[in-house]
Design a protein around this motif. Structure first.
Motif, PDB file in Angstrom:
ATOM      1  N   ALA A   1     -18.153  66.583 -23.565  1.00  0.00           N
ATOM      2  CA  ALA A   1     -19.123  67.794 -23.421  1.00  0.00           C
ATOM      3  C   ALA A   1     -19.856  67.847 -24.590  1.00  0.00           C
ATOM      4  O   ALA A   1     -20.911  68.408 -24.676  1.00  0.00           O
ATOM      5  N   ALA A   2     -19.558  67.161 -25.748  1.00  0.00           N
ATOM      6  CA  ALA A   2     -20.267  67.207 -26.772  1.00  0.00           C
ATOM      7  C   ALA A   2     -21.624  66.501 -26.462  1.00  0.00           C
ATOM      8  O   ALA A   2     -21.696  65.459 -25.844  1.00  0.00           O
ATOM      9  N   PRO A   3     -22.651  67.082 -27.210  1.00  0.00           N
ATOM     10  CA  PRO A   3     -23.806  66.663 -26.748  1.00  0.00           C
ATOM     11  C   PRO A   3     -24.321  65.283 -27.377  1.00  0.00           C
ATOM     12  O   PRO A   3     -23.887  64.893 -28.621  1.00  0.00           O
ATOM     13  N   ALA A   4     -25.065  64.485 -26.797  1.00  0.00           N
ATOM     14  CA  ALA A   4     -25.441  63.062 -27.023  1.00  0.00           C
ATOM     15  C   ALA A   4     -26.596  63.211 -28.130  1.00  0.00           C
ATOM     16  O   ALA A   4     -27.299  64.097 -27.931  1.00  0.00           O
ATOM     17  N   ALA A   5     -26.608  61.907 -28.803  1.00  0.00           N
ATOM     18  CA  ALA A   5     -27.801  61.958 -29.882  1.00  0.00           C
ATOM     19  C   ALA A   5     -29.081  61.746 -29.060  1.00  0.00           C
ATOM     20  O   ALA A   5     -29.077  61.008 -27.921  1.00  0.00           O
ATOM     21  N   PRO A   6     -30.165  62.182 -29.565  1.00  0.00           N
ATOM     22  CA  PRO A   6     -31.370  62.330 -28.742  1.00  0.00           C
ATOM     23  C   PRO A   6     -31.753  60.792 -28.898  1.00  0.00           C
ATOM     24  O   PRO A   6     -31.616  59.851 -29.707  1.00  0.00           O
ATOM     25  N   VAL A   7     -32.065  60.115 -27.221  1.00  0.00           N
ATOM     26  CA  VAL A   7     -32.473  58.752 -27.173  1.00  0.00           C
ATOM     27  C   VAL A   7     -33.999  58.580 -27.538  1.00  0.00           C
ATOM     28  O   VAL A   7     -34.896  59.343 -27.101  1.00  0.00           O
ATOM     29  N   GLY A   8     -34.244  57.600 -28.053  1.00  0.00           N
ATOM     30  CA  GLY A   8     -35.502  57.197 -28.435  1.00  0.00           C
ATOM     31  C   GLY A   8     -36.050  56.676 -27.474  1.00  0.00           C
ATOM     32  O   GLY A   8     -35.728  56.263 -26.407  1.00  0.00           O
ATOM     33  N   PRO A   9     -37.434  56.105 -27.500  1.00  0.00           N
ATOM     34  CA  PRO A   9     -38.013  55.346 -26.212  1.00  0.00           C
ATOM     35  C   PRO A   9     -37.503  54.009 -25.837  1.00  0.00           C
ATOM     36  O   PRO A   9     -36.580  53.323 -26.750  1.00  0.00           O
ATOM     37  N   SER A  10     -37.439  53.813 -24.726  1.00  0.00           N
ATOM     38  CA  SER A  10     -36.774  52.601 -24.195  1.00  0.00           C
ATOM     39  C   SER A  10     -37.783  51.312 -24.689  1.00  0.00           C
ATOM     40  O   SER A  10     -38.885  51.346 -25.161  1.00  0.00           O
ATOM     41  N   GLN A  11     -36.882  50.191 -24.294  1.00  0.00           N
ATOM     42  CA  GLN A  11     -37.700  49.092 -24.619  1.00  0.00           C
ATOM     43  C   GLN A  11     -38.869  48.689 -24.006  1.00  0.00           C
ATOM     44  O   GLN A  11     -39.973  48.358 -24.528  1.00  0.00           O
ATOM     45  N   GLU A  12     -39.103  49.097 -22.615  1.00  0.00           N
ATOM     46  CA  GLU A  12     -40.331  49.167 -21.822  1.00  0.00           C
ATOM     47  C   GLU A  12     -41.563  49.828 -22.461  1.00  0.00           C
ATOM     48  O   GLU A  12     -42.574  49.685 -22.323  1.00  0.00           O
ATOM     49  N   GLU A  13     -41.058  50.940 -22.908  1.00  0.00           N
ATOM     50  CA  GLU A  13     -42.072  52.156 -23.606  1.00  0.00           C
ATOM     51  C   GLU A  13     -42.414  51.633 -24.832  1.00  0.00           C
ATOM     52  O   GLU A  13     -43.811  51.668 -25.000  1.00  0.00           O
ATOM     53  N   LEU A  14     -41.658  50.860 -25.702  1.00  0.00           N
ATOM     54  CA  LEU A  14     -42.171  50.380 -26.685  1.00  0.00           C
ATOM     55  C   LEU A  14     -43.153  49.298 -26.585  1.00  0.00           C
ATOM     56  O   LEU A  14     -43.968  49.174 -27.187  1.00  0.00           O
ATOM     57  N   LEU A  15     -42.677  48.312 -25.553  1.00  0.00           N
ATOM     58  CA  LEU A  15     -43.656  47.232 -25.162  1.00  0.00           C
ATOM     59  C   LEU A  15     -44.770  47.639 -24.629  1.00  0.00           C
ATOM     60  O   LEU A  15     -46.174  46.947 -25.030  1.00  0.00           O
ATOM     61  N   THR A  16     -44.854  48.827 -24.050  1.00  0.00           N
ATOM     62  CA  THR A  16     -46.097  49.374 -23.381  1.00  0.00           C
ATOM     63  C   THR A  16     -46.899  49.885 -24.529  1.00  0.00           C
ATOM     64  O   THR A  16     -48.137  49.793 -24.389  1.00  0.00           O
ATOM     65  N   GLN A  17     -46.389  50.605 -25.456  1.00  0.00           N
ATOM     66  CA  GLN A  17     -47.118  50.947 -26.784  1.00  0.00           C
ATOM     67  C   GLN A  17     -47.875  49.930 -27.493  1.00  0.00           C
ATOM     68  O   GLN A  17     -48.863  50.060 -28.033  1.00  0.00           O
ATOM     69  N   ILE A  18     -46.855  48.820 -27.647  1.00  0.00           N
ATOM     70  CA  ILE A  18     -47.456  47.787 -28.417  1.00  0.00           C
ATOM     71  C   ILE A  18     -48.505  46.929 -27.706  1.00  0.00           C
ATOM     72  O   ILE A  18     -49.729  46.728 -28.158  1.00  0.00           O
TER      73      ILE A  18
END
Length: 125
Positions: A102-119
């Motif tokens: 139940a411990a909260p997970a660390a915030p997840v950053g953008p996925s690889q696809e999102e990074l490639l789309t931004q690039i």
């Protein structure tokens, strides 16, 4: 030699080794559970007012034909007590695991696809 090598492969598989470890640990754990039931739980349940109903006294009961139904009843009662103790142990272990999960997970950053789309979008500009 084919059967010998197959047997060697079978023994070397992880499942067989895990099973062997489980059986060995289960044997050691059974001594702990048996001691817990016979030395801690049973004396707590059987106070002096219930001394006449001790499970050990049941073992001597038998019919005229020699059937030891008291020993069978004692085995059933012992099994039920041990099964209940194991149930409580497993239940408490499962509740501890749920608390860990139940411990909260660390915030997840953008996925690889999102990074490639931004690039890609930045390269278009």
């Amino acid at each position: 030699m084919g059967m010998l090598s197959e047997f060697k492969d079978f023994i070397a598989k992880g499942n067989v080794m895990d099973l062997a470890v489980g059986v060995i640990i289960g044997g050691a754990f059974s001594a702990i559970v048996t001691s817990l039931v016979s030395d801690v739980i049973t004396p707590a349940l059987l106070n002096p007012a219930l001394k006449a109903a001790q499970v050990a006294d049941l073992a001597g009961l038998k019919t005229d034909g020699g059937i030891l139904y008291g020993k069978f009843l004692a085995a059933i009662i012992s099994f039920l007590v041990i099964a209940f103790v194991i149930f409580l142990i497993v239940k408490s272990l499962n509740s501890m695991k749920k608390k860990e999960e139940a411990a909260p997970a660390a915030p997840v950053g953008p996925s690889q696809e999102e990074l490639l789309t931004q690039i890609r979008d930045l390269l278009k500009k």
